[in-house]
Design an enzyme around this catalytic site. Structure first.
Site, PDB file in Angstrom:
ATOM      1  N   CYS A 153      47.430  33.925  36.706  1.00  0.00           N
ATOM      2  CA  CYS A 153      46.746  32.759  36.158  1.00  0.00           C
ATOM      3  C   CYS A 153      47.180  32.572  34.717  1.00  0.00           C
ATOM      4  CB  CYS A 153      45.241  32.978  36.171  1.00  0.00           C
ATOM      5  SG  CYS A 153      44.627  33.288  37.808  1.00  0.00           S
ATOM      6  N   TYR A 211      48.916  35.259  51.022  1.00  0.00           N
ATOM      7  CA  TYR A 211      48.166  36.012  50.007  1.00  0.00           C
ATOM      8  C   TYR A 211      46.879  36.586  50.587  1.00  0.00           C
ATOM      9  CZ  TYR A 211      45.411  36.298  45.596  1.00  0.00           C
ATOM     10  OH  TYR A 211      44.633  36.682  44.548  1.00  0.00           O
ATOM     11  N   HIS A 269      42.684  40.379  45.874  1.00  0.00           N
ATOM     12  CA  HIS A 269      41.697  40.066  44.834  1.00  0.00           C
ATOM     13  C   HIS A 269      40.359  39.572  45.346  1.00  0.00           C
ATOM     14  CE1 HIS A 269      45.628  39.679  42.508  1.00  0.00           C
ATOM     15  NE2 HIS A 269      45.026  40.788  42.114  1.00  0.00           N
ATOM     16  N   ASP A 313      42.585  45.221  39.457  1.00  0.00           N
ATOM     17  CA  ASP A 313      44.033  45.038  39.390  1.00  0.00           C
ATOM     18  C   ASP A 313      44.504  44.940  37.935  1.00  0.00           C
ATOM     19  OD1 ASP A 313      46.460  44.789  40.675  1.00  0.00           O
ATOM     20  OD2 ASP A 313      46.377  42.613  40.759  1.00  0.00           O
TER      21      ASP A 313
END
Ligand code: ADP
Ligand code: SF4
Length: 694
Positions: free
Chosen positions: A31, A170, A173, A266
């Protein structure tokens, strides 16, 4: 300079399905606070990393459909064909430097509240939104699953059209629908998509197959998988289902990008993890697949990177934060300029750009987020426009970066520092528990300054206005920092708190100067009153706490170190303080003091809560050290005779803020010196919305 042959292995090409990465440096998806709202800002930032030598550059999460709308967080959009030009801007910027562009297609499922699109969120089972939004996702039926597969396939085709070389499926997360299907915690289904691991992985497998079928002829299909959620048996674990998922799908994707979940696990800060901290969770992956494996771990040291490859832990060195702090990290290794690497300090200020929904900023790299809108390049800067000399007073982060960037422009710079060493607040704070990596802010800059013959540094040189007027530099920069106040004024108390004089009152500066240290602490409890509500009070509590010493942390906030929610650390900080026995009193204001007693008051009801207290450490707010600046401004009439044309305060001396803001302030001064002044109110380019026909 040439590359050290020990690092040759990092520059070997890696085949990823139908494409080839020119080396092993891989900027994993991250991000950036810009996303689809600032497409040119995002594209130019990514292109600069390609220029800096990263062989693969990925997007942030890119939403594939309006049912996956994660607003207010600014991520990428790949909802329909209208999004292709913005995505193509990024791939063009990356391809211009010979790198591969990867896109992280994302459907957030029950994580996304769909606040902008107002679609009903979708999830494997009925589920309350994972954030605080009062929204529930509905359980998907077979039609929804078919729709999701179609949307993902269409998004992959649009990605190919936009020029991407690597397309992600994906599952990381805790914010991807594929991970939610895999997870026993999220998936309570009884059909062929629920129950056994094979069933829970089914949708993920189908999405990988669909993507390969749609674009796999020319694009590599990568997966991003969370192999451990750090929650024990309630979640995926690397020695349990994480391992088994990789075993089930081993050769199906063209690349494995493996990480920890959720984001706070993470992207752990340096306070809680070391370089390479993910190895214990991800090292099994290579034993189960022949496909290239990428992993992260805040890698900034080429020796550590080489060790990861040689020991068979990873094939490619993944990085988000190290590529933000130094977009030219690979190039510097390639050119044998190891000393020039601007190492990430692991502070997660960059992360806060996402949660505060503004272009990301970085403590180490003041140019990040400014590449397009201010045309700032992390390595290049305009040469000086004059032979005027500059005096920088103060060697903290603002003064150091100012002197470094002015020196890079070619100006003759004199840096005067009152203390015996450079670094200012960074040196102080790096001495606290867990923050030693923060010294890199100082060390990178002092390392650059010693190489600059045009920059002179004077230590133990506390300057007065008299000195400055005697020297007669054309430009004077005041970077004298700030000091903590001890009168309680902060967010909650806007005027000095009365009645504290019954107790010894200290500030963080007393700790840094040694006036308050572990041995000199009075017997009895130390109360830290935190109205700053960022990291410092919490880290001081951790540093001061010893077995047998009571430390009480009182704060008007609901949580300890409340702003650290934005740096993903809050829960770790609170857990650590509780673990070591710091007593936490939330929702408390100061109400005065008595003998060995501090009066606290509930911030809602004002009810009194007294605590035993031998000394009070106030972490509230700071005052700029502006005496020198003020006295020079008062003597404006003497400037001409002294040859001074400008006096400017920067960093904390102007207004106390983050270290990132101080570095930015110093850098900005250096960029703007002698440059033509603009009369525009806005000093940067904005990407304005396209006005559609009514
Ligand atoms: P910032 O974050 O804005 O860089 P810091 O507080 O970290 O601010 O650094 C300020 C530095 O300026 C400190 O190292 C301090 O010793 C130095 N300093 C303060 N006043 C003077 C002065 N009059 N002359 C020289 N150095 C000074
Ligand atoms: Fe690293 Fe901090 Fe910069 Fe983020 S803001 S890249 S954690 S130095």
């Amino acid at each position: 300079m040439s590359r050290d042959p020990r690092y040759d292995i990092l520059f070997e090409p890696v085949k990823i399905g139908p494409v080839v990465a020119r080396n092993r440096f891989y900027q994993v998806p991250h991000c950036n606070g810009m996303g689809a709202r600032h497409p040119s800002g995002t594209a130019v930032m990514r292109g600069i990393k390609a220029e800096g030598g990263w062989a693969v550059i990925c997007t942030e999460e890119t939403e594939i459909h309006p049912t996956s709308d994660i607003s207010p967080y600014p991520e990428g959009w790949n909802w329909d064909d209208h999004d292709i030009p913005a995505l193509a801007r990024m791939t063009e910027a990356v391809h211009a430097h010979g790198s591969l562009a990867g896109i992280e297609l994302c459907h957030g499922g029950g994580h996304t509240p769909n606040l902008y699109s107002r679609e009903v969120p979708l999830a494997p089972s009925h589920a309350l939104n994972q954030m605080i939004y009062p929204v529930q996702a509905r359980a998907m039926d077979k039609t929804d699953i078919a729709d999701l597969r179609r949307w993902h396939r269409q998004a992959a085709l649009r990605a190919k059209q936009a020029g991407f070389d690597i397309v992600y499926v994906y599952a990381g997360h805790d914010l991807s629908i594929f991970q939610h299907f895999i997870s026993r915690r999220h998936n309570h289904r009884t059909d062929e998509y629920g129950g056994s691991l094979e069933n829970r992985v089914r949708l993920f497998r189908e999405a990988i197959e669909d993507t390969k079928d749609a674009v796999g002829d020319t694009c590599a299909v990568a997966v991003r998988l969370a192999v451990d959620e750090l929650m024990g048996p309630d979640g995926i674990t690397s020695d349990g289902e994480g391992h088994d998922i990789v075993a089930l799908l081993a050769e199906l994707p063209d690349l494995w990008d493996v990480c920890l979940s959720d984001w706070s696990n993470d992207s752990q800060t340096s306070r809680f993890s070391q370089e390479g901290f993910q190895e214990e969770y991800t090292s099994f992956v290579k034993s189960l697949t022949t496909k290239p494996v990428v992993g992260v771990g805040r890698f900034t040291s080429p020796d550590t990177m080489v060790s990861q490859i040689r020991r068979g832990v990873l094939d490619m060195i993944g990085a988000a934060r190290p590529s933000i702090a130094d977009p030219f990290l690979p190039k510097k290794i390639e050119e044998g300029r190891i000393d020039d690497i601007r190492e990430c300090i692991g502070c997660n200020i960059c992360v806060s750009g996402d949660s505060t929904t503004v272009p990301m900023r970085c403590t180490q790299n003041p140019t990040v987020g400014e590449e397009w809108r201010k045309d700032w390049h992390p390595e290049k800067i305009a040469v000086k426009r004059s032979d005027e000399k500059v005096l920088v007073v103060g060697g903290g982060p603002a003064g150091l970066e100012c002197a470094r960037a002015l020196g890079q422009r070619g100006y003759h710079v004199t840096l005067a520092e009152a203390g015996r060493s450079l670094g200012g607040r960074v040196s102080h704070e790096a001495s606290l528990a867990g923050l030693s990596a923060w010294a890199r802010v100082r060390d990178y800059r002092t390392g650059q300054l010693v190489k600059m013959p045009n920059v002179e540094v004077f230590l133990e040189s506390e300057l007065t206005a008299e000195h400055v007027l005697e020297f007669g530099f054309e430009h004077v920069v005041i970077a004298t920092g700030a000091r903590w106040r001890g009168d309680g004024v902060g967010r909650t108390h806007r005027t000095a708190v009365q009645g504290l004089d019954a107790l010894p009152v200290f500030t963080p500066d007393d700790w840094f100067s040694g006036r308050l240290d572990a041995t000199a602490l009075p017997q009895g409890p130390l109360v830290i009153f935190d109205d700053d509500q960022f990291y410092l009070a919490g880290v001081l509590a951790e540093t001061v706490k010893q077995p047998g010493r009571r430390v009480i942390l009182a704060t008007p906030g609901a949580d300890v170190s409340a702003y650290t929610h934005h740096t993903l650390e809050q829960s770790r900080i609170q857990r650590r303080l509780l673990d070591i026995g710091v007593e936490i009193h939330p929702h408390r204001a100061l109400a005065g003091a008595g003998q060995n007693e501090l009066h606290l008051a509930c911030t809602y009801t004002a009810a009194r809560h007294d605590v035993e207290c031998a000394a009070l450490l106030c972490v509230t707010s700071r005052l700029p050290n502006e005496a020198l600046y003020r006295s020079l401004m008062e003597r404006r009439l003497d400037w001409r005779a002294a040859g001074i044309s400008t006096v400017t305060s920067i960093g904390d001396a102007q207004a106390p803020s983050t270290i990132a803001a101080a570095v930015y302030s110093g850098h900005r001064y250096a960029r703007e010196l002698d440059e033509p002044k603009s009369n525009d109110a806005v000093s940067f380019k904005r990407e304005l919305p396209r006005i559609e026909a009514l």
